[in-house]
Design a protein around this motif. Sequence first.
Motif, PDB file in Angstrom:
ATOM      1  N   ALA A  83      -5.253   7.445   2.849  1.00 57.99           N
ATOM      2  CA  ALA A  83      -6.089   6.340   2.378  1.00 57.99           C
ATOM      3  C   ALA A  83      -5.226   5.148   1.959  1.00 57.99           C
ATOM      4  O   ALA A  83      -5.713   4.242   1.296  1.00 57.99           O
ATOM      5  N   GLY A  84      -3.942   5.147   2.351  1.00 62.10           N
ATOM      6  CA  GLY A  84      -3.010   4.117   1.901  1.00 62.10           C
ATOM      7  C   GLY A  84      -3.495   2.702   2.123  1.00 62.10           C
ATOM      8  O   GLY A  84      -3.527   1.903   1.192  1.00 62.10           O
ATOM      9  N   ASP A 105       0.019   7.903   3.176  1.00 58.80           N
ATOM     10  CA  ASP A 105      -1.150   8.285   2.403  1.00 58.80           C
ATOM     11  C   ASP A 105      -2.332   8.032   3.325  1.00 58.80           C
ATOM     12  O   ASP A 105      -2.520   6.909   3.779  1.00 58.80           O
ATOM     13  N   TRP A 127       2.516   0.838 -10.190  1.00 55.32           N
ATOM     14  CA  TRP A 127       2.818   1.402  -8.866  1.00 55.32           C
ATOM     15  C   TRP A 127       3.232   2.859  -9.059  1.00 55.32           C
ATOM     16  O   TRP A 127       4.053   3.176  -9.916  1.00 55.32           O
ATOM     17  N   TYR A 169       0.846  -1.196   0.000  1.00 58.29           N
ATOM     18  CA  TYR A 169       0.000   0.000   0.000  1.00 58.29           C
ATOM     19  C   TYR A 169       0.880   1.244   0.000  1.00 58.29           C
ATOM     20  O   TYR A 169       2.021   1.205   0.461  1.00 58.29           O
ATOM     21  N   ASN A 213      -6.188   1.614  -0.027  1.00 59.07           N
ATOM     22  CA  ASN A 213      -5.753   1.396  -1.409  1.00 59.07           C
ATOM     23  C   ASN A 213      -4.787   0.215  -1.535  1.00 59.07           C
ATOM     24  O   ASN A 213      -4.058   0.116  -2.513  1.00 59.07           O
ATOM     25  N   ARG A 214      -4.804  -0.665  -0.570  1.00 62.40           N
ATOM     26  CA  ARG A 214      -3.870  -1.802  -0.591  1.00 62.40           C
ATOM     27  C   ARG A 214      -4.169  -2.724  -1.761  1.00 62.40           C
ATOM     28  O   ARG A 214      -5.289  -2.788  -2.250  1.00 62.40           O
ATOM     29  N   GLN A 215      -3.130  -3.410  -2.181  1.00 62.21           N
ATOM     30  CA  GLN A 215      -3.294  -4.424  -3.219  1.00 62.21           C
ATOM     31  C   GLN A 215      -2.571  -5.682  -2.763  1.00 62.21           C
ATOM     32  O   GLN A 215      -1.475  -5.624  -2.224  1.00 62.21           O
TER      33      GLN A 215
END
Length: 180
Positions: free
Chosen positions: A90-91, A88, A133, A84, A94-96
Amino acid sequence: MGITQTAIGKIQQPPVWCGQLEATGIPVDLSAGTGVRLLRAILPDPTLPGDVLDISWKVGVTNNAGYPNGTRFTIGVGAHLFAYPYPDPAGWANRQELLDENGDQILVGMNVTPDVHHLALAASISWRVPADWGGSRMGLALVVDAHSTAWKVNGGNDILTVEPGYAQLRVHRWTDPIPA
């Protein structure tokens, strides 16, 4: 940790690791998708598309479900790695999930029976940072879930214990050399 085939020609950065647990218990439920973030490591410099991360982790859990006066049962334990943006606000949102080169999940898991009682899970992977990324610093997190079809047998309140002192997440980053 030795250089991986995918990191040839890249420069190794100092390793980053974390052994501080964010949680010491994982609620047991029916879903394999309700994990708890246990460990996270924050890379100190921007991570670039094409960088290669050699990631290793270990965690120990104990199945005390139903102990001492309830019904003992087997618990499935699954672990996933997530990346992530950091920092941030909202990091984490926004994880993947880290996927292999074929776009498949990198899954590690096992059942911990009442007789096994203690389970050590560990894995080591190499992962290439994808082209999409954004180039920000990266947080990496180990998320572990505990699930069982018998999860309600004791009222649905069983917890899989995470053992302190055994957990670790370590990251070695390989990046392109800076052009002269």
